[in-house]
Design a protein around this motif. Structure first.
Motif, short mmCIF file in Angstrom:
data_model
loop_
_atom_site.label_atom_id
_atom_site.label_comp_id
_atom_site.label_asym_id
_atom_site.label_seq_id
_atom_site.Cartn_x
_atom_site.Cartn_y
_atom_site.Cartn_z
N GLY A 37 -6.36 3.58 2.95
CA GLY A 37 -7.21 4.13 1.98
C GLY A 37 -7.92 3.05 1.12
N PHE A 94 -4.49 12.60 -3.13
CA PHE A 94 -4.76 12.25 -1.93
C PHE A 94 -4.24 12.84 -0.72
CE2 PHE A 94 -0.94 9.48 -2.60
CZ PHE A 94 -0.46 9.49 -1.15
N CYS A 96 -3.29 12.24 3.44
CA CYS A 96 -3.34 11.25 4.47
C CYS A 96 -2.81 11.95 5.54
CB CYS A 96 -2.59 9.86 4.13
SG CYS A 96 -2.87 8.67 5.52
N THR A 107 -7.78 9.54 5.39
CA THR A 107 -7.05 9.27 3.99
C THR A 107 -8.44 9.92 3.23
OG1 THR A 107 -8.37 7.01 3.79
CG2 THR A 107 -5.88 7.31 4.13
#
Length: 112
Positions: A37, A94, A96, A107
């Motif tokens: 990321g 976020f 992932c 990501t």
């Protein structure tokens, strides 16, 4: 873009059937997501200096799903602080996705 939307939809469906758990800071999956990321964010904005994962907000779920023919084995959701020139703002959410052998597939960061 369609692949990303399909990936996120498949992951969210998978999350409904899997248990999420908080993980320690040294989790290899978390480290892989952080490193990948950070590289992706720096490509778009070179002033980004660090990515700090909020370990208390992380939900790590094992998954047994696919996006087209790509296996998704782990999903990590949470918050991360993006540091720019030594200044850290509000947390970003976020997602992932990790595949076979812990390979980071996606990501995705979004402001809250």
């Amino acid at each position: 873009m369609k692949s990303v939307a399909l990936a996120v939809a498949a992951v969210l469906v998978g999350l409904l059937t899997e248990n999420a758990s908080a993980q320690a800071a040294e989790d290899p999956a978390v480290n892989a997501c952080k490193n990948t990321g950070l590289l992706a964010l720096r490509e778009r904005s070179p002033e980004i200096t660090d990515l700090v994962m909020d370990m208390e907000s992380l939900a790590i779920s094992k998954s047994d799903t696919k996006v087209e023919d790509v296996a998704v084995k782990t999903v990590i959701l949470g918050e991360a602080y993006i540091a720019r020139k030594e200044k850290t703002g509000k947390p970003d959410r976020f997602v992932c996705l990790l595949g076979d052998k812990g390979k980071v597939l996606l990501t995705f960061f979004t402001a809250q």
